[in-house]
Design a protein around this motif. Sequence first.
Motif, PDB file in Angstrom:
ATOM      1  N   GLU A  95       0.886  -1.221  -0.008  1.00 12.13           N
ATOM      2  CA  GLU A  95      -0.035  -0.205  -0.015  1.00 12.13           C
ATOM      3  C   GLU A  95       1.087   1.314   0.090  1.00 12.13           C
ATOM      4  OE1 GLU A  95      -2.418   0.537   3.624  1.00 12.13           O
ATOM      5  OE2 GLU A  95      -0.815   0.592   4.764  1.00 12.13           O
ATOM      6  N   GLU A  97       0.506   5.138   1.249  1.00  6.05           N
ATOM      7  CA  GLU A  97      -0.460   6.149   2.092  1.00  6.05           C
ATOM      8  C   GLU A  97      -0.408   7.430   1.196  1.00  6.05           C
ATOM      9  OE1 GLU A  97       1.312   6.063   5.746  1.00  6.05           O
ATOM     10  OE2 GLU A  97       0.722   4.104   6.116  1.00  6.05           O
ATOM     11  N   LYS A  98      -1.377   8.251   1.658  1.00  6.10           N
ATOM     12  CA  LYS A  98      -1.652   9.728   0.922  1.00  6.10           C
ATOM     13  C   LYS A  98      -0.070  10.328   1.072  1.00  6.10           C
ATOM     14  CE  LYS A  98      -6.336  10.218   1.449  1.00  6.10           C
ATOM     15  NZ  LYS A  98      -7.552  10.923   2.003  1.00  6.10           N
ATOM     16  N   SER A  99       0.600  10.164   1.985  1.00  5.68           N
ATOM     17  CA  SER A  99       1.800  11.044   2.317  1.00  5.68           C
ATOM     18  C   SER A  99       3.031  10.497   1.354  1.00  5.68           C
ATOM     19  CB  SER A  99       2.530  10.480   3.698  1.00  5.68           C
ATOM     20  OG  SER A  99       2.870   9.227   3.954  1.00  5.68           O
ATOM     21  N   GLY A 100       2.798   9.167   0.605  1.00  6.44           N
ATOM     22  CA  GLY A 100       3.626   8.591  -0.166  1.00  6.44           C
ATOM     23  C   GLY A 100       4.317   7.629   0.407  1.00  6.44           C
TER      24      GLY A 100
END
Length: 154
Positions: A95, A97-100
């Motif tokens: 996965e 995350e939005k943070s990269g």
Amino acid sequence: MEHSYSAEVIWTGNRGAGTINYRGYDRTWDIAVPGKAVVHCSNDPLLGGDPTKMNPEDLLLSSLSACHMLWYLHYAANAGLIVSSYRDSPIGVGEVEKSGAGRFLSATLRPEIALNAGADLDLAHDLHHRIHAVCFIARSVNFPISYAPTFRAT
């Protein structure tokens, strides 16, 4: 007993201006270990990497599978199981995350193992569950590993 490993990671992605901007360089490198073949690498194709080169995720999943295979062959030999071929097609699930930040969530090893006719298939299957306790790579990761082996007689 403690021991060490070493490698040299050499960035090969300088197009001439270094890291002048985020899109101005390639995410490629070589892994060099004295006396061994150089491995040319890139980042994940999802991030613009070269799909013809190994990426860190490929290397981790392959290492996990290879470590498991070597222990499996060891345990099979000790148990009197004769393995004539072993081929794995592991699957890793990750996965981002939005943070990269990314990570593996799980891995499933899916070895296809050929055993001599009449082999004890229950034992052949159970050996997989002993390996996680000793495999260097499996003991070093923090995500669950499952096993889905198939067997055939030779």
